[in-house]
Scaffold this active site. Structure first.
Site, PDB file in Angstrom:
ATOM      1  N   ASP A  68      25.691  36.811  25.601  1.00  0.00           N
ATOM      2  CA  ASP A  68      26.231  35.480  25.889  1.00  0.00           C
ATOM      3  C   ASP A  68      25.501  34.387  25.110  1.00  0.00           C
ATOM      4  O   ASP A  68      26.132  33.555  24.447  1.00  0.00           O
ATOM      5  CB  ASP A  68      26.165  35.195  27.396  1.00  0.00           C
ATOM      6  CG  ASP A  68      26.937  36.207  28.215  1.00  0.00           C
ATOM      7  OD1 ASP A  68      27.864  36.829  27.655  1.00  0.00           O
ATOM      8  OD2 ASP A  68      26.621  36.385  29.398  1.00  0.00           O
ATOM      9  N   GLU A  95      45.847  44.391  40.220  1.00  0.00           N
ATOM     10  CA  GLU A  95      44.769  44.060  39.290  1.00  0.00           C
ATOM     11  C   GLU A  95      43.773  45.199  39.091  1.00  0.00           C
ATOM     12  O   GLU A  95      43.004  45.177  38.120  1.00  0.00           O
ATOM     13  CB  GLU A  95      44.028  42.791  39.756  1.00  0.00           C
ATOM     14  CG  GLU A  95      43.248  42.922  41.056  1.00  0.00           C
ATOM     15  CD  GLU A  95      44.064  42.631  42.311  1.00  0.00           C
ATOM     16  OE1 GLU A  95      43.468  42.215  43.311  1.00  0.00           O
ATOM     17  OE2 GLU A  95      45.299  42.828  42.276  1.00  0.00           O
ATOM     18  N   CYS A 124      48.335  40.815  48.450  1.00  0.00           N
ATOM     19  CA  CYS A 124      47.633  41.172  49.675  1.00  0.00           C
ATOM     20  C   CYS A 124      47.615  39.974  50.643  1.00  0.00           C
ATOM     21  O   CYS A 124      48.648  39.606  51.168  1.00  0.00           O
ATOM     22  CB  CYS A 124      46.231  41.687  49.351  1.00  0.00           C
ATOM     23  SG  CYS A 124      45.496  42.646  50.692  1.00  0.00           S
ATOM     24  N   TYR A 125      46.460  39.332  50.868  1.00  0.00           N
ATOM     25  CA  TYR A 125      46.459  38.166  51.750  1.00  0.00           C
ATOM     26  C   TYR A 125      47.409  37.093  51.220  1.00  0.00           C
ATOM     27  O   TYR A 125      48.051  36.381  51.991  1.00  0.00           O
ATOM     28  CB  TYR A 125      45.044  37.585  51.874  1.00  0.00           C
ATOM     29  CG  TYR A 125      44.974  36.418  52.834  1.00  0.00           C
ATOM     30  CD1 TYR A 125      44.771  36.633  54.190  1.00  0.00           C
ATOM     31  CD2 TYR A 125      45.133  35.105  52.389  1.00  0.00           C
ATOM     32  CE1 TYR A 125      44.730  35.565  55.087  1.00  0.00           C
ATOM     33  CE2 TYR A 125      45.093  34.048  53.264  1.00  0.00           C
ATOM     34  CZ  TYR A 125      44.890  34.278  54.616  1.00  0.00           C
ATOM     35  OH  TYR A 125      44.854  33.215  55.502  1.00  0.00           O
ATOM     36  N   LYS A 141      33.495  38.115  29.871  1.00  0.00           N
ATOM     37  CA  LYS A 141      32.582  38.846  28.979  1.00  0.00           C
ATOM     38  C   LYS A 141      33.322  39.524  27.825  1.00  0.00           C
ATOM     39  O   LYS A 141      32.873  39.470  26.675  1.00  0.00           O
ATOM     40  CB  LYS A 141      31.805  39.887  29.781  1.00  0.00           C
ATOM     41  CG  LYS A 141      30.901  40.780  28.958  1.00  0.00           C
ATOM     42  CD  LYS A 141      29.692  40.036  28.407  1.00  0.00           C
ATOM     43  CE  LYS A 141      28.614  39.934  29.466  1.00  0.00           C
ATOM     44  NZ  LYS A 141      27.354  39.374  28.930  1.00  0.00           N
ATOM     45  N   GLY A 168      42.242  38.258  50.178  1.00  0.00           N
ATOM     46  CA  GLY A 168      41.126  37.638  50.877  1.00  0.00           C
ATOM     47  C   GLY A 168      40.809  38.384  52.154  1.00  0.00           C
ATOM     48  O   GLY A 168      41.587  39.225  52.610  1.00  0.00           O
TER      49      GLY A 168
END
Length: 544
Positions: free
Chosen positions: A239, A183, A82-83, A381, A55
């Site tokens: 979609d 990630e 991280c944060y 997706k 964040g």
């Protein structure tokens, strides 16, 4: 079926969706929720593990996000990123300092991390390609603050020269934290680290599979809808097409699709939609020719945000007028996918910046009095594409490159006119057809334009998104013995794994030359073709 699952608490990072995608790719179900959900929600969620995202905030400031205390008392594994690492350290008694206060450099970009202590999270995952790389990870860093003192019970798990505590672990409580981002694809072992956490540490299996999901989704739709009729706004995109196929699988003729043809689709796309759904799948589809309405409303409008709003508003109004003719319908189905849900929930959160309005158009008008059916709202997706294939939709449709909701309205820079739409449709069709029909060769691999594994694949499959853009400029040209003063198109092709960053595609010169020659020779009104070599950032993938 009840899935094992991971709860991701979002502290506002632009990368939080990537965490979820990586967990889903490991065939483990997960959801993203705001960091400040209630303790009761977390207790009742039934997660096998919790991930705290990154964040933009600093835990050294007073009023900044903190994880709910139950995260650390629930007795399940926790991974801070991280944060998420910084708030874990601060909340559990460690010390976090800004780079300036600690006298350390801020780290943004590539770095090498050394693993320590043989933790369950990192053991055996370092890069062993050379003797010098033993115990080292190539990672992506993005932080100013750093953990300077470990909380009680934690041991050092990883470090860099400028970040002595780049990873920490309390293996008794199964708390792990990383200052780098596993990630992103830049962290070479990032996927393996997240798989190690969800499978090895949290004990999750691999029960999130699209083939199994169909039966669950069909049963859920039938239970939700019962004998009611459903209408779906079919755009021709992936979609809405997959949503239509799934709902039709569940309730058959109770579904009616309304296809609003606004004239801003790719060449012959309207006919393709009708062929696939009405004729091949037996779905009831009403095609509404609204080209005149959209062109009239877009006349004289050049601002991209205004064009988006007009197209979205007109789409809803045309769809609404048509749906009123279907008085028996009680449900409105939409192809909403999980990123749409996350973005809607996260509007206004600290650290979020609006770059442009979302490409999707349409919505649920308040006065339609229809209940909402969104069968894809849990899926990313790539999962939607997997589902489409499992439902029997043709691969060339399911794996088409992304196409914006406003269609060519935002690929024509400036005012949208019928002539520019026609020119762009034909130029774009030539570009895409050449990409589809040209395969990568050994010579391309030797020139580092593709890998050896890509030989034999089409350049369409090797690019993530490709399209033509109509530019609001004219240029001088020569055709035969005459001078021309005609329009310009730009070709855009990118390669990306997540669409958050992208590299321009290094297409072979002979391919680009052939596309340019065909466009100029076959599309009267165009006399110049240029190729966009901008990455994201600093550019966006779409031009508007």
């Amino acid at each position: 079926m009840t899935h094992q699952k991971i709860l991701i608490l979002d502290f506002g990072s632009q990368l939080t969706q990537l965490i979820a995608r990586r967990v889903r790719e490991a065939k483990v179900f997960c959801e993203i929720h705001p960091y400040d959900v209630s303790e009761e929600f977390i207790r009742n969620y039934g997660a096998q593990g919790i991930i705290l995202s990154g964040g933009p905030s600093s835990v050294t400031e007073g009023d900044t996000p903190r994880a709910p205390e139950i995260v650390f008392t629930l007795g399940i594994p926790v991974l801070g990123i991280c944060y998420g690492m910084q708030t874990m350290a601060q909340q559990l008694g460690g010390q976090v300092m800004t780079a300036e206060a600690a006298g350390k450099a801020r780290e943004f970009g590539y770095s090498e991390v050394r693993a320590h202590g043989h933790s369950a999270l990192l053991k055996g995952l370092a890069d062993f390609t050379t003797a010098e790389s033993h115990g080292m990870f190539k990672v992506w860093m993005s932080h100013g603050d750093s953990v300077m003192e470990l909380p009680a019970g934690f041991k050092l798990m990883a470090s860099t020269p400028s970040c002595p505590i780049a990873g920490m672990a309390d293996e008794v409580r199964k708390f792990y934290a990383l200052q780098f981002h596993p990630e992103v694809t830049h962290t070479l072992q990032g996927r393996a680290i997240l798989e190690r956490f969800v499978h090895g540490i949290c004990g999750c299996g691999t029960d999130w599979v699209m083939g199994d999901y169909i039966a669950e989704a069909v049963a859920s739709i039938r239970a939700q809808v019962g004998s009611d009729d459903v209408i779906l706004g079919l755009s021709g995109g992936v979609d809405s097409s997959v949503a239509g196929a799934l709902i039709h699988r569940a309730i058959g003729d109770q579904l009616t699709c309304v296809f609003v043809d606004h004239g801003l689709l790719r060449l012959s796309e309207g006919d393709m939609v009708m062929d696939m759904f009405a004729r091949n799948l037996g779905v009831k589809v009403i095609r509404v020719d609204a080209v005149d309405v959209f062109m009239r409303q877009l006349s004289g409008v050049s601002d991209p945000e205004q064009k988006r709003k007009i197209i979205g508003k007109e789409f809803v109004e045309v769809f609404q007028a048509e749906s009123k003719k279907l008085a028996s319908a009680k449900w409105l189905a939409q192809g909403t996918i999980y990123p749409d849900v996350i973005e809607s929930a996260g509007k206004g959160k600290k650290g979020a910046h609006t770059i442009k309005s979302h490409h999707n158009v349409g919505g649920l008008p308040e006065d339609m009095h229809l209940k909402l059916l969104e069968p894809l709202r849990e899926l990313f997706k790539d999962e939607v594409r997997e589902l489409g294939i499992a439902l029997g939709l043709p691969r060339e449709m399911v794996y088409r490159h992304p196409f914006p909701g406003p269609g060519l309205g935002v690929r024509i820079l400036g005012e949208v006119k019928r002539e520019s739409v026609s020119l762009l449709q034909r130029a774009d069709d030539i570009f895409i057809s050449e990409l589809r029909s040209t395969v990568a060769s050994a010579a391309h691999a030797a020139a580092d334009l593709c890998s050896a594994a890509d030989i034999g694949k089409s350049w369409y499959d090797l690019t993530s998104q490709a399209f033509a853009v109509f530019l609001p400029v004219k240029s001088v040209g020569v055709m035969g013995d005459g001078r021309t003063y005609e329009n310009v198109v730009a070709l855009r092709a990118v390669v990306t794994s997540d669409f958050m960053t992208a590299h321009w595609a290094q297409l072979p010169y002979e391919l680009l030359g052939r596309v340019s020659n065909r466009i100029i020779n076959e599309v009267r009104g165009l006399n110049r073709v240029v190729y966009d070599v901008s990455g994201k950032p600093p550019a966006t993938i779409e031009w508007e």
